[in-house]
Scaffold this motif. Structure first.
Motif, short mmCIF file in Angstrom:
data_model
loop_
_atom_site.label_atom_id
_atom_site.label_comp_id
_atom_site.label_asym_id
_atom_site.label_seq_id
_atom_site.Cartn_x
_atom_site.Cartn_y
_atom_site.Cartn_z
N TYR A 159 0.09 5.12 1.32
CA TYR A 159 -0.65 6.35 2.55
C TYR A 159 -0.28 7.65 2.35
O TYR A 159 1.00 7.84 2.22
CB TYR A 159 -1.31 5.99 3.23
CG TYR A 159 -1.96 4.56 3.58
CD1 TYR A 159 -1.02 3.22 3.96
CD2 TYR A 159 -3.06 4.97 3.91
CE1 TYR A 159 -1.88 1.94 4.33
CE2 TYR A 159 -3.94 3.86 3.50
CZ TYR A 159 -3.54 2.45 4.26
OH TYR A 159 -4.18 1.29 4.38
N GLN A 209 -9.66 -8.11 8.76
CA GLN A 209 -8.33 -7.60 8.96
C GLN A 209 -7.92 -7.72 7.04
O GLN A 209 -6.94 -6.81 7.07
CB GLN A 209 -6.81 -8.29 9.22
CG GLN A 209 -6.00 -7.81 9.49
CD GLN A 209 -5.03 -6.75 10.14
OE1 GLN A 209 -5.72 -6.47 11.65
NE2 GLN A 209 -5.51 -5.93 9.52
N GLY A 210 -8.41 -8.75 6.66
CA GLY A 210 -7.58 -8.72 4.85
C GLY A 210 -8.77 -7.51 4.12
O GLY A 210 -7.82 -7.52 3.11
N GLY A 211 -8.76 -6.53 5.15
CA GLY A 211 -9.65 -5.39 4.10
C GLY A 211 -8.90 -4.48 4.01
O GLY A 211 -9.99 -3.25 4.26
N SER A 212 -7.69 -4.28 4.79
CA SER A 212 -7.19 -2.96 4.46
C SER A 212 -7.68 -1.95 3.46
O SER A 212 -7.50 -0.70 3.75
CB SER A 212 -5.42 -2.85 4.92
OG SER A 212 -5.08 -4.19 5.84
N GLU A 213 -8.41 -2.48 2.57
CA GLU A 213 -8.37 -1.28 1.47
C GLU A 213 -9.66 -0.33 1.54
O GLU A 213 -9.51 1.21 1.26
CB GLU A 213 -8.07 -2.45 -0.08
CG GLU A 213 -7.50 -2.61 -0.15
CD GLU A 213 -6.99 -4.17 0.36
OE1 GLU A 213 -8.64 -5.01 0.82
OE2 GLU A 213 -6.33 -4.62 0.52
N LEU A 221 0.63 -1.23 14.68
CA LEU A 221 -0.87 -1.53 15.14
C LEU A 221 -0.24 -1.93 16.46
O LEU A 221 0.49 -2.58 17.25
CB LEU A 221 -0.97 -3.15 14.95
CG LEU A 221 -2.20 -3.73 15.11
CD1 LEU A 221 -3.71 -2.76 14.42
CD2 LEU A 221 -2.76 -4.79 14.72
N TYR A 266 -3.08 0.36 -3.94
CA TYR A 266 -3.09 -0.48 -3.33
C TYR A 266 -2.35 -1.61 -4.40
O TYR A 266 -2.81 -1.58 -5.63
CB TYR A 266 -3.62 -1.19 -2.22
CG TYR A 266 -4.82 -1.59 -2.66
CD1 TYR A 266 -5.81 -0.18 -2.96
CD2 TYR A 266 -5.56 -2.79 -2.86
CE1 TYR A 266 -7.34 -0.70 -3.56
CE2 TYR A 266 -5.96 -3.55 -3.30
CZ TYR A 266 -7.27 -1.96 -4.14
OH TYR A 266 -8.52 -2.64 -4.18
N GLY A 276 -4.16 -11.97 5.65
CA GLY A 276 -4.71 -11.63 6.84
C GLY A 276 -4.20 -12.23 7.72
O GLY A 276 -4.81 -12.06 8.76
N LEU A 289 -4.41 8.79 7.79
CA LEU A 289 -3.23 8.50 6.26
C LEU A 289 -4.97 8.15 5.24
O LEU A 289 -6.42 7.75 5.78
CB LEU A 289 -2.68 7.04 7.11
CG LEU A 289 -1.89 7.00 7.82
CD1 LEU A 289 -1.69 5.79 8.57
CD2 LEU A 289 -0.47 7.32 7.33
N ARG A 333 1.90 -6.18 4.12
CA ARG A 333 1.21 -7.33 5.18
C ARG A 333 0.97 -8.33 4.40
O ARG A 333 0.58 -8.65 3.18
CB ARG A 333 -0.53 -6.57 5.14
CG ARG A 333 -1.76 -6.48 3.83
CD ARG A 333 -3.10 -6.46 4.98
NE ARG A 333 -4.44 -6.53 4.40
CZ ARG A 333 -4.44 -7.42 3.54
NH1 ARG A 333 -4.51 -8.58 3.52
NH2 ARG A 333 -6.00 -7.18 2.66
N TYR A 351 0.71 -1.52 -0.14
CA TYR A 351 -0.13 0.06 -0.17
C TYR A 351 0.54 1.40 0.04
O TYR A 351 2.24 1.37 0.69
CB TYR A 351 -1.05 0.29 1.21
CG TYR A 351 -1.46 -1.25 1.58
CD1 TYR A 351 -1.36 -2.53 2.03
CD2 TYR A 351 -2.80 -1.12 0.95
CE1 TYR A 351 -1.56 -3.63 2.05
CE2 TYR A 351 -3.53 -2.13 1.04
CZ TYR A 351 -3.27 -3.13 2.08
OH TYR A 351 -3.84 -4.60 1.99
N PHE A 402 -8.99 5.92 8.56
CA PHE A 402 -7.93 6.14 9.48
C PHE A 402 -8.53 7.59 10.19
O PHE A 402 -9.00 8.71 9.72
CB PHE A 402 -7.11 6.11 8.88
CG PHE A 402 -5.65 5.04 9.47
CD1 PHE A 402 -6.08 5.00 7.82
CD2 PHE A 402 -5.00 4.71 9.91
CE1 PHE A 402 -4.73 3.79 7.55
CE2 PHE A 402 -4.15 3.89 9.66
CZ PHE A 402 -4.04 3.50 8.61
N LEU A 423 -5.47 6.52 1.74
CA LEU A 423 -4.81 5.86 1.07
C LEU A 423 -4.45 5.81 -0.57
O LEU A 423 -5.37 6.45 -1.34
CB LEU A 423 -5.43 4.05 0.65
CG LEU A 423 -5.18 3.10 -0.07
CD1 LEU A 423 -4.14 2.17 0.11
CD2 LEU A 423 -6.59 1.49 -0.24
N LEU A 472 -9.81 0.66 5.06
CA LEU A 472 -9.47 1.07 6.47
C LEU A 472 -9.43 2.79 6.24
O LEU A 472 -8.97 3.38 5.58
CB LEU A 472 -7.75 0.81 6.59
CG LEU A 472 -7.63 0.43 8.10
CD1 LEU A 472 -8.78 -0.95 8.80
CD2 LEU A 472 -6.37 0.38 8.16
#
Lengths: 111, 114
Positions: A35, B96-100, B46, A48, A97, A43, A94, A33, B104, A45, B102
């Motif tokens: 940011y 957690q897998g959906g950081s796209e 985190l 990605y 998961g 932050l 990352r 990603y 803030f 995005l 996210l």
């Protein structure tokens, strides 16, 4: 492991110049990603990637481009830099998961 | 109304104080809630995450989520000078897998004075 490595740490650009912000990770993470963090703001995005050869736009992609030719590298290209692109840029990766790992950032000023 | 609201502070407390950091949100689809800590000139890391209403403890840190009020908190007990940092809340409509997806908060700058 070095984690997520960003270069350069600081850069000053003139309006209209171009540059590439480098990002590399040595953790074999699929997801990467970019940011940006403006003062007093959260932050945002930019772009990605879910794997080599696959990229997608985030919330604020205008004025930027990315490529992902390898799992390790995810460079961010700024074309025709503008003062509005003055910001701190963070690269993150990352595993599937898993949690995000951030680099230390690139502080960019466009004057 | 912004999706995530966080009081930017700054917040200054004496060593040993209990610190409360808060965020509110408007999107009822948010299911996954995180707190990141960001030291000066470093990337966020985190600190805690949770996906259910209630409390989650980790040492001196407690994350609290109230989905009915759309309100999350991070409590720091016995605060230390090493806790001085900016704390960002973040939330996602996915796991957690959906950081796209996210989102803030703006972050709260905390200073703990010796």
């Amino acid at each position: 492991n070095a984690g997520v490595t960003q270069t350069p740490k600081f850069r000053i650009l003139k309006i209209g110049q171009s540059m590439t912000l480098q990002c590399a990770q040595d953790m074999n993470h699929n997801y990467m990603y970019w940011y940006r963090q403006d003062p007093g703001m959260g932050l945002k995005l930019i772009y990605y990637s879910v794997g080599a050869g696959i990229t997608d736009k985030g919330e604020v992609p205008n004025g930027y481009n990315v490529s992902r030719s390898t799992t390790e590298d995810f460079p961010l290209r700024l074309e025709l830099a503008a003062p509005s692109q003055t910001s701190v840029y963070f690269c993150a990766s990352r595993p599937v998961g898993g949690k995000l790992f951030f680099g230390s950032g690139t502080q960019l000023s466009v004057l | 109304q912004k999706e995530v609201e966080q009081d930017p502070g700054p917040l200054s407390v004496p060593e040993g104080a209990i610190v409360s950091l808060n965020c509110t949100y408007s999107n009822s689809a948010f299911q996954y809630f995180m707190w990141y800590r960001q030291y000066s000139r470093k990337g966020p890391e985190l600190l805690m995450y949770t996906y259910s209403s209630g409390n989650k403890e980790d040492g001196r840190f407690t994350a609290q989520v109230d989905k009915s009020s759309k309100y999350i908190s991070l409590f720091i007990r016995d605060s230390q000078p090493s806790d001085s940092a900016t704390y960002l809340c973040a939330m996602s409509p996915l796991t957690q897998g959906g950081s796209e997806k996210l989102v803030f908060g703006k972050g709260t700058k905390l200073t703990v004075n010796p």
